[in-house]
Design a protein around this motif. Structure first.
Motif, PDB file in Angstrom:
ATOM      1  N   LEU A   1       9.368 -15.734 -40.052  1.00  0.00           N
ATOM      2  CA  LEU A   1       8.908 -16.688 -41.406  1.00  0.00           C
ATOM      3  C   LEU A   1       9.153 -18.111 -40.877  1.00  0.00           C
ATOM      4  CD1 LEU A   1      11.320 -14.876 -44.004  1.00  0.00           C
ATOM      5  CD2 LEU A   1       8.694 -14.903 -43.831  1.00  0.00           C
ATOM      6  N   GLU A   2       8.343 -18.827 -41.636  1.00  0.00           N
ATOM      7  CA  GLU A   2       8.267 -20.227 -41.227  1.00  0.00           C
ATOM      8  C   GLU A   2       8.713 -21.125 -42.465  1.00  0.00           C
ATOM      9  OE1 GLU A   2       4.440 -21.050 -39.760  1.00  0.00           O
ATOM     10  OE2 GLU A   2       4.445 -19.704 -38.211  1.00  0.00           O
ATOM     11  N   ALA A   3       9.299 -22.217 -42.369  1.00  0.00           N
ATOM     12  CA  ALA A   3       9.795 -23.257 -43.452  1.00  0.00           C
ATOM     13  C   ALA A   3       8.332 -23.435 -44.058  1.00  0.00           C
ATOM     14  CB  ALA A   3      10.340 -24.352 -42.913  1.00  0.00           C
ATOM     15  N   SER A   4       8.283 -23.715 -45.437  1.00  0.00           N
ATOM     16  CA  SER A   4       6.976 -23.783 -46.185  1.00  0.00           C
ATOM     17  C   SER A   4       7.102 -25.434 -46.733  1.00  0.00           C
ATOM     18  CB  SER A   4       6.779 -22.904 -47.269  1.00  0.00           C
ATOM     19  OG  SER A   4       5.519 -23.226 -47.767  1.00  0.00           O
ATOM     20  N   GLU A   5       5.871 -25.920 -46.751  1.00  0.00           N
ATOM     21  CA  GLU A   5       6.007 -27.277 -47.350  1.00  0.00           C
ATOM     22  C   GLU A   5       4.823 -27.174 -48.314  1.00  0.00           C
ATOM     23  OE1 GLU A   5       5.604 -30.855 -45.021  1.00  0.00           O
ATOM     24  OE2 GLU A   5       7.187 -30.055 -43.564  1.00  0.00           O
ATOM     25  N   VAL A   6       4.416 -26.094 -48.787  1.00  0.00           N
ATOM     26  CA  VAL A   6       3.369 -25.756 -49.777  1.00  0.00           C
ATOM     27  C   VAL A   6       3.822 -26.026 -51.137  1.00  0.00           C
ATOM     28  CG1 VAL A   6       1.862 -23.917 -50.703  1.00  0.00           C
ATOM     29  CG2 VAL A   6       2.148 -24.006 -48.308  1.00  0.00           C
ATOM     30  N   GLY A   7       2.989 -26.589 -52.043  1.00  0.00           N
ATOM     31  CA  GLY A   7       3.416 -26.643 -53.351  1.00  0.00           C
ATOM     32  C   GLY A   7       2.463 -26.025 -54.255  1.00  0.00           C
ATOM     33  N   LEU A   8       3.060 -25.085 -55.194  1.00  0.00           N
ATOM     34  CA  LEU A   8       2.429 -24.291 -56.012  1.00  0.00           C
ATOM     35  C   LEU A   8       2.968 -24.743 -57.580  1.00  0.00           C
ATOM     36  CD1 LEU A   8       2.916 -20.690 -54.178  1.00  0.00           C
ATOM     37  CD2 LEU A   8       1.008 -22.167 -54.011  1.00  0.00           C
ATOM     38  N   THR A   9       1.907 -24.280 -58.243  1.00  0.00           N
ATOM     39  CA  THR A   9       2.225 -24.493 -59.960  1.00  0.00           C
ATOM     40  C   THR A   9       1.762 -23.334 -60.637  1.00  0.00           C
ATOM     41  OG1 THR A   9      -0.064 -25.821 -60.155  1.00  0.00           O
ATOM     42  CG2 THR A   9       2.104 -27.184 -59.660  1.00  0.00           C
TER      43      THR A   9
END
Length: 64
Positions: free
Chosen positions: A34-42
């Motif tokens: 797994l990798e750290a995520s900087e994705v933003g979801l709404t």
């Protein structure tokens, strides 16, 4: 549908750039990298969803 060769029942939005799954379904995949995520979801109502980690998987529907 299979994800990383594991059969899973999922509702897949083929027009979406990303898909999220429950922790239970994720654990069934046995993914360790797994990798750290900087994705933003709404949500559809605009509420933010915190993404903790991310990974890339192979998804196949009817073998394709």
């Amino acid at each position: 549908m299979t994800v990383n060769d594991t059969p899973l029942e999922l509702e897949l939005d083929t027009g979406a750039a990303l898909s999220a799954v429950s922790e239970q379904k994720f654990k069934a995949l046995g993914i360790e990298k797994l990798e750290a995520s900087e994705v933003g979801l709404t949500t559809i109502t605009g509420e933010p969803i915190k993404v903790l980690l991310e990974c890339k998987v192979d998804v196949r529907y009817h073998g394709t």
